[in-house]
Scaffold this motif. Structure first.
Motif: not given
Length: 260
Positions: A32-35, A41-42, A66-74, A214-220
């Motif tokens: 993801v570019a611009g994550a 982020r969404r 600091s802003s992205l989810p803390s996950s072993s998959n990221v 449109i909501s950014r969530e829907q765009v994601a």
């Protein structure tokens, strides 16, 4: 709008991704570019929810942590789309699909939209070529082709082009993608909202919609959904949300758009 769906189920068969947590087209890891952006982020969150691994590209790695989810998959990697394709290819790494959710930040540099939204996107596509990645999702904007649509006096078209002809830069990037031969889906959202979805998704062919938000969530959701449904391949889709719109699944919406 950025260049920077409510997937509401009727009784339709679930996609392989929804049933097993993997991607319908066989994609497992997505760059993801611009994550760290408000849409990017969404996108990362939606990818994780669908079971993807993510390489999250950001200029500021510290901010990303600091802003992205803390996950072993990221996996967070430094990525600046204004740098040469060779550098971006390193950031893409072993990902097998790319989502571009970049957008320039407003400044007095009138060339900023071209550096990010045009040349940056071109650099990213060239990096995909170097890595053999053949799936590319671009978050663009409604009205990029406003002049051809007769919308040159549309206030949104005027405002978004005041800073360095942003929409023109995005349109040129879209044209490059379509000529490149890569398997693309270009998503053109209307005005972007921070609030949760408040209407059903409307999806139309390119150069159709000229207003709406449109909501950014829907765009994601639409950007990630493009990786799940092969019906989205080689298509440009325009999306807004409307309360009065009927509820339709993403698979149905993508299928309703014809390739050009």
């Amino acid at each position: 709008m950025e260049g920077s769906g409510a997937e509401i189920a009727e009784e339709v068969e679930k996609s392989p991704a929804e049933e097993g947590g993997g991607a319908a087209e066989g994609f497992k890891k997505v760059f993801v570019a611009g994550a760290t952006g408000r849409t990017g982020r969404r996108v990362v969150e939606q990818l994780l929810a669908k079971g993807f691994e993510v390489r999250a590209g950001a200029v500021d790695v510290g901010r990303a942590r600091s802003s992205l989810p803390s996950s072993s998959n990221v996996e967070i990697v430094r990525a600046d789309v204004t740098e040469p394709p060779e550098k971006l290819a390193e950031a893409i790494g072993d990902a097998d699909a790319v989502v571009c959710a970049t957008g320039f930040r407003f400044s007095w540099d009138l060339f900023a939209p071209w550096k990010v939204d045009n040349f940056g996107t071109v650099n990213l596509v060239e990096a995909c070529r170097k890595k053999g990645v053949d799936r590319f999702i671009l978050v663009s904007s409604l009205l990029v082709n406003g002049a051809a649509m007769g919308q040159i006096l549309n206030p949104a078209y005027i405002v978004l082009n005041v800073f360095g002809l942003t929409l023109v830069a995005k349109l040129q990037a879209e044209k490059f993608i379509r000529r490149s031969g890569i398997n693309y889906t270009i998503v053109r959202p209307g005005g972007l909202r921070e609030d949760p979805p408040s209407g059903n998704l409307v999806m139309e062919p390119e150069d159709t919609l000229f207003e709406g938000s449109i909501s950014r969530e829907q765009v994601a959701e639409v950007a990630v959904g493009a990786l799940l449904y092969p019906e989205s391949s080689f298509k440009v889709v325009e999306i807004v949300a409307r309360r009065e719109a009927p509820e339709r699944s993403l698979a149905e919406l993508f299928s309703s758009i014809k390739q050009r």
